[in-house]
Design a protein around this motif. Structure first.
Motif, PDB file in Angstrom:
ATOM      1  N   MET A   1       0.842  -1.194   0.000  1.00  0.00           N
ATOM      2  CA  MET A   1       0.000   0.000   0.000  1.00  0.00           C
ATOM      3  C   MET A   1       0.880   1.248   0.000  1.00  0.00           C
ATOM      4  SD  MET A   1      -2.881   1.201   2.792  1.00  0.00           S
ATOM      5  CE  MET A   1      -3.842  -0.273   2.441  1.00  0.00           C
ATOM      6  N   ILE A   2       0.515   2.234  -0.816  1.00  0.00           N
ATOM      7  CA  ILE A   2       1.267   3.474  -0.879  1.00  0.00           C
ATOM      8  C   ILE A   2       0.986   4.309   0.361  1.00  0.00           C
ATOM      9  CG2 ILE A   2       1.593   5.620  -2.178  1.00  0.00           C
ATOM     10  CD1 ILE A   2       0.927   4.124  -4.683  1.00  0.00           C
ATOM     11  N   GLU A   3       2.045   4.816   0.988  1.00  0.00           N
ATOM     12  CA  GLU A   3       1.884   5.648   2.165  1.00  0.00           C
ATOM     13  C   GLU A   3       1.131   6.938   1.801  1.00  0.00           C
ATOM     14  OE1 GLU A   3       5.599   6.448   3.977  1.00  0.00           O
ATOM     15  OE2 GLU A   3       6.094   4.344   4.315  1.00  0.00           O
ATOM     16  N   THR A   4       0.485   7.525   2.815  1.00  0.00           N
ATOM     17  CA  THR A   4      -0.188   8.803   2.613  1.00  0.00           C
ATOM     18  C   THR A   4       0.823   9.830   2.114  1.00  0.00           C
ATOM     19  OG1 THR A   4      -1.726   8.295   4.387  1.00  0.00           O
ATOM     20  CG2 THR A   4      -1.549  10.604   3.715  1.00  0.00           C
ATOM     21  N   ARG A   5       0.517  10.439   0.980  1.00  0.00           N
ATOM     22  CA  ARG A   5       1.486  11.337   0.368  1.00  0.00           C
ATOM     23  C   ARG A   5       1.186  12.776   0.776  1.00  0.00           C
ATOM     24  NH1 ARG A   5       2.463   8.206  -5.392  1.00  0.00           N
ATOM     25  NH2 ARG A   5       4.084   9.748  -5.730  1.00  0.00           N
ATOM     26  N   ASP A   6       1.288  13.025   2.081  1.00  0.00           N
ATOM     27  CA  ASP A   6       1.097  14.380   2.577  1.00  0.00           C
ATOM     28  C   ASP A   6       2.397  15.152   2.434  1.00  0.00           C
ATOM     29  OD1 ASP A   6       2.140  14.318   5.881  1.00  0.00           O
ATOM     30  OD2 ASP A   6       2.006  12.498   4.682  1.00  0.00           O
ATOM     31  N   ASN A 103       8.069  10.954   2.280  1.00  0.00           N
ATOM     32  CA  ASN A 103       7.297   9.771   1.924  1.00  0.00           C
ATOM     33  C   ASN A 103       7.233   9.458   0.433  1.00  0.00           C
ATOM     34  OD1 ASN A 103       5.056  11.366   0.814  1.00  0.00           O
ATOM     35  ND2 ASN A 103       4.466  11.796   2.918  1.00  0.00           N
ATOM     36  N   GLU A 104       7.730  10.341  -0.424  1.00  0.00           N
ATOM     37  CA  GLU A 104       7.682  10.059  -1.859  1.00  0.00           C
ATOM     38  C   GLU A 104       8.608   8.918  -2.268  1.00  0.00           C
ATOM     39  OE1 GLU A 104       5.850  10.963  -4.426  1.00  0.00           O
ATOM     40  OE2 GLU A 104       4.535  12.201  -3.185  1.00  0.00           O
ATOM     41  N   HIS A 105       9.667   8.680  -1.494  1.00  0.00           N
ATOM     42  CA  HIS A 105      10.553   7.561  -1.846  1.00  0.00           C
ATOM     43  C   HIS A 105       9.785   6.249  -1.792  1.00  0.00           C
ATOM     44  CE1 HIS A 105      14.367   9.683  -2.164  1.00  0.00           C
ATOM     45  NE2 HIS A 105      14.014  10.403  -1.124  1.00  0.00           N
ATOM     46  N   ALA A 106       9.083   6.000  -0.694  1.00  0.00           N
ATOM     47  CA  ALA A 106       8.319   4.764  -0.565  1.00  0.00           C
ATOM     48  C   ALA A 106       7.201   4.701  -1.590  1.00  0.00           C
ATOM     49  CB  ALA A 106       7.754   4.645   0.850  1.00  0.00           C
ATOM     50  N   VAL A 110       6.775   1.719  -4.373  1.00  0.00           N
ATOM     51  CA  VAL A 110       5.597   0.850  -4.347  1.00  0.00           C
ATOM     52  C   VAL A 110       4.847   0.923  -5.672  1.00  0.00           C
ATOM     53  CG1 VAL A 110       3.333   0.536  -3.274  1.00  0.00           C
ATOM     54  CG2 VAL A 110       5.340   0.888  -1.848  1.00  0.00           C
ATOM     55  N   ALA A 111       4.735   2.114  -6.240  1.00  0.00           N
ATOM     56  CA  ALA A 111       4.016   2.289  -7.498  1.00  0.00           C
ATOM     57  C   ALA A 111       4.649   1.508  -8.641  1.00  0.00           C
ATOM     58  CB  ALA A 111       3.939   3.775  -7.855  1.00  0.00           C
ATOM     59  N   GLN A 112       5.943   1.197  -8.528  1.00  0.00           N
ATOM     60  CA  GLN A 112       6.650   0.435  -9.567  1.00  0.00           C
ATOM     61  C   GLN A 112       6.846  -1.027  -9.175  1.00  0.00           C
ATOM     62  OE1 GLN A 112       7.521   1.387 -12.664  1.00  0.00           O
ATOM     63  NE2 GLN A 112       6.496   3.348 -12.299  1.00  0.00           N
ATOM     64  N   GLY A 113       6.140  -1.480  -8.139  1.00  0.00           N
ATOM     65  CA  GLY A 113       6.139  -2.894  -7.819  1.00  0.00           C
ATOM     66  C   GLY A 113       7.200  -3.355  -6.836  1.00  0.00           C
ATOM     67  N   TRP A 114       7.921  -2.433  -6.214  1.00  0.00           N
ATOM     68  CA  TRP A 114       8.928  -2.819  -5.226  1.00  0.00           C
ATOM     69  C   TRP A 114       8.252  -3.177  -3.896  1.00  0.00           C
ATOM     70  CZ3 TRP A 114      14.401  -2.739  -5.584  1.00  0.00           C
ATOM     71  CH2 TRP A 114      14.907  -2.339  -6.822  1.00  0.00           C
ATOM     72  N   ARG A 115       8.864  -4.114  -3.185  1.00  0.00           N
ATOM     73  CA  ARG A 115       8.465  -4.398  -1.812  1.00  0.00           C
ATOM     74  C   ARG A 115       9.267  -3.471  -0.911  1.00  0.00           C
ATOM     75  NH1 ARG A 115      10.251  -8.447   1.948  1.00  0.00           N
ATOM     76  NH2 ARG A 115      11.518  -9.379   0.303  1.00  0.00           N
TER      77      ARG A 115
END
Length: 324
Positions: A1-6, A103-106, A110-115
């Motif tokens: 799940m993508i972290e909240t991108r605040d 939080n943009e790193h995570a 995640v958006a590109q399929g990384w764990r």
């Protein structure tokens, strides 16, 4: 799940809740230099024509000189553009990020399929296919010596070091040790130079990795006006030294104001400061009632972060902090 991108800079949210117009607000929710580099005249062709390769190379050479690096350099539309391209440098695998941090790193991984795993200690990054360290860290200002990070690079597949806030602290940068085959450094232009709207940043690394980033970013990864402005600013050594001194003094001044309000310094950089308060939401609300916007975090009930105010904003901030 993508972290909240605040993010900081979300002044629309403040206006929606508290009212007023943009001009009414003192936005301290980011870590952007409030006294920007004076924009020189932009040549007309920078607006009218596509950037030439020679102009882009001149910008990248100015960046290499300013950062004191022998590494290859590729100009991009902000460090954010590099963050979004990094996950495409290798097949998805295990990424570990030293956190809490930007939080943009995570989210991009995640958006590109990384764990993705966020870990609390540098040693816990070992064994990852890709590891991310923000140095100095946002928001707590945690710092890691270049030699320590260079040693860590041998224990991961690729070490990405985000140095977006490193300009005022050049001794902290790993850039002078590059090229290290397993290290990629990201640099922001807009934060230190106070021109975030220009959307300019750089990736520093080995020839093969920067070539891959150049291919992924396309033929015009930085605009003509950004190239002209960035080349001039990065070449201005005197401004860089004067600005570093001013930011350092202003960070101390902000710490003194915060201490007077009963806040405890968590950490920071010369571009932003983070404090522990009894209640971060209440502290943010108090500042917002004075039309001053700040940054709080979903993972902490007591942390609040402030950027530095512009010269005319200091009395207003001091008054707000005295009205807690």
């Amino acid at each position: 799940m993508i972290e909240t991108r605040d993010h900081g800079g979300n002044l629309d949210a403040a206006i929606a809740r508290w009212g007023g117009a943009r001009a009414d607000w003192l936005d301290l929710s980011t870590g952007i230099n409030p006294v920007p580099y004076p924009v020189p005249p932009i040549p007309p062709h920078a607006w009218a024509a596509l950037p030439t390769r020679a102009e882009t190379l001149a910008l990248e050479q100015a960046a290499r000189t300013a950062y004191g690096t022998p590494a290859e350099c590729v100009a991009l539309a902000g460090a954010q553009a590099a963050i979004q391209l990094v996950p495409r440098l290798a097949p998805p695998g295990l990424a570990r990020i030293l956190g809490p941090t930007y939080n943009e790193h995570a989210a991009s991984l995640v958006a590109q399929g990384w764990r993705v795993e966020t870990v609390p200690a540098l040693a816990a990054l070992a064994g990852a296919d890709l590891a991310v360290v923000v140095n100095p860290n946002n928001p707590d200002g945690q710092r890691h010596a270049p030699g320590t990070l260079a040693a860590l690079a041998d224990r991961v597949g690729l070490l990405v070091v985000d140095e977006s806030f490193a300009d005022p602290e050049p001794a902290l940068s790993l850039a002078t040790r590059l090229p290290l085959e397993k290290v990629l450094i990201l640099r922001s232009f807009g934060k230190f130079y106070g021109l975030a709207g220009v959307r300019l940043g750089f990736a520093l690394g080995s020839p093969d990795r920067t070539a891959r980033l150049r291919a992924l970013s396309g033929p015009w990864s930085a605009s003509g006006p950004a190239i002209a402005l960035g080349t001039a600013a990065l070449s201005d050594t005197a401004w860089r030294h004067e600005t570093t001194a001013r930011l350092t003094a202003d960070a101390d001044r902000l710490d003194a104001l915060a201490a007077g309000a009963g806040w405890r310094l968590v950490g920071g950089t010369p571009l932003f400061r983070s404090y522990a308060t009894p209640d971060a939401t209440a502290a943010q609300d108090n500042l917002a009632s004075h039309r001053i916007w700040s940054r709080i975090f979903p993972y902490s009930a007591d942390w609040i972060r402030l950027g530095l105010p512009p010269p005319e904003g200091w009395p207003r901030l001091a008054e707000a902090l005295s009205c807690r």
